[in-house]
Design an enzyme around this catalytic site. Structure first.
Site, mmCIF file in Angstrom:
data_model
loop_
_atom_site.group_PDB
_atom_site.id
_atom_site.type_symbol
_atom_site.label_atom_id
_atom_site.label_comp_id
_atom_site.label_asym_id
_atom_site.label_seq_id
_atom_site.Cartn_x
_atom_site.Cartn_y
_atom_site.Cartn_z
ATOM 1 N N SER A 112 -1.613 10.224 4.992
ATOM 2 C CA SER A 112 -2.179 8.918 5.349
ATOM 3 C C SER A 112 -1.116 8.014 5.957
ATOM 4 C CB SER A 112 -2.795 8.264 4.105
ATOM 5 O OG SER A 112 -3.356 7.015 4.430
ATOM 6 N N HIS A 152 3.121 -3.732 -3.712
ATOM 7 C CA HIS A 152 3.780 -2.426 -3.627
ATOM 8 C C HIS A 152 5.127 -2.458 -4.370
ATOM 9 C CE1 HIS A 152 0.799 -1.075 -0.861
ATOM 10 N NE2 HIS A 152 1.264 -1.670 0.209
ATOM 11 N N LYS A 165 -0.450 3.331 0.864
ATOM 12 C CA LYS A 165 -1.444 4.345 1.235
ATOM 13 C C LYS A 165 -1.994 5.090 0.028
ATOM 14 C CE LYS A 165 -2.249 4.015 4.727
ATOM 15 N NZ LYS A 165 -3.002 2.860 5.326
#
Length: 289
Positions: free
Chosen positions: A131, A101, A46
């Site tokens: 988020s 990630h 995010k």
């Protein structure tokens, strides 16, 4: 009632969603062979991942809009660690663009011996958390986030996807990659997308003209991406992501945290993040106040 283990698998102490990750995909990632001209956008979840999946192909191909109108973003710029990569890796044009990630320590051996370049996107952790909170509400393959206060505690303790935000940032800030890594912030991109794209173009030695950079910036605006079915995740079945609960591309702004944090929550958040970053020499590009 489903438990956390039904939603997540644990990998190197981090939680990953079972819907998009498995033992085989993580093994594939560790054995992945990086090319010297590969480009990897690295983000904590995010923090602008989808935005980079839109920007990178356009920067690398000189502004040709064809791929962003004909190929879904998760195939256009796939995740290193997800199951999808093995199925489409042979179709990726060169230079290849990937996202991940992963913490720096989880990158495969071939990454370290290659000349592959990294663009690391940082985002204010308060906006990251907000988020993520909404994403957990609409993503049916993730655990229900509970109340905002409950989710904040999970976030601060690292009981969320890919662990603590502070650990992720520190891992890449301490990476010894020299001129192979560019640090940029989500907030910079919101404030002046053309200038941010120019930085990326220069870093990747793409030598894009001012007109091409402007064209890319216009296409990669929040409004344009929200209208692009190849980029807005509307093609994902409702059983996985319910846009009626919260749209995947929600606001695309900086500072939305101000609409969510109480004064007590802000004090708690700031205290924990500052403690986690105590002694670090890199400055945060935004205030935690």
């Amino acid at each position: 009632m489903p438990s956390s283990e039904d939603f997540y698998l644990e990998y190197q102490g981090l939680l990953l969603p079972r819907e998009t990750h498995c033992t085989e995909s993580l093994k594939f990632a560790q054995e992945f062979i990086f090319n010297d001209d590969d480009v990897v956008a690295v983000t904590y979840p995010k923090s602008g991942t989808t935005w980079m999946q839109e920007i990178l192909p356009l920067v690398l191909n000189g502004g040709d809009l064809t791929p962003v109108h004909t190929v879904v973003n998760w195939d256009r710029v796939p995740w290193l660690e997800e199951t999808r990569l093995a199925k489409i890796v042979d179709k990726l044009p060169s230079p290849r663009a990937l996202v991940t990630h992963f913490h720096y320590s989880l990158m495969p051996p071939s990454f370290h011996t290659s000349k592959a370049r990294v663009i690391y996107v940082m985002r204010n952790p308060k906006d990251v958390m907000v988020s993520s909170y909404y994403f957990h509400q609409m993503a049916n393959f993730l655990e229900d986030p509970g109340t905002f206060d409950e989710f904040m505690e999970k976030f601060l303790e690292g009981r969320v996807l890919f662990g603590k935000w502070t650990d992720h940032v520190k891992s890449w800030r301490h990476a010894e990659l020299g001129d192979r890594i560019l640090f940029i912030t989500y907030e910079e991109m919101v404030q002046d997308l053309s200038a941010s794209i120019k930085r990326m173009s220069d870093f990747l030695c793409c030598d894009l003209s001012k007109d091409v950079i402007q064209k890319i910036a216009e296409h990669c605006s929040f409004r344009s991406m929200k209208a692009n079915i190849m980029s807005n995740f509307s093609l994902v079945p409702k059983e996985y992501m319910d846009n009626e609960k919260s749209p995947f591309l929600r606001k695309g702004i900086a500072g939305d945290w101000k609409n969510h944090f109480s004064s007590d929550q802000l004090a708690r958040f700031k205290s924990v993040i500052n403690r986690e970053l105590e002694g670090e020499k890199f400055p945060l590009p935004w205030s935690l106040d």
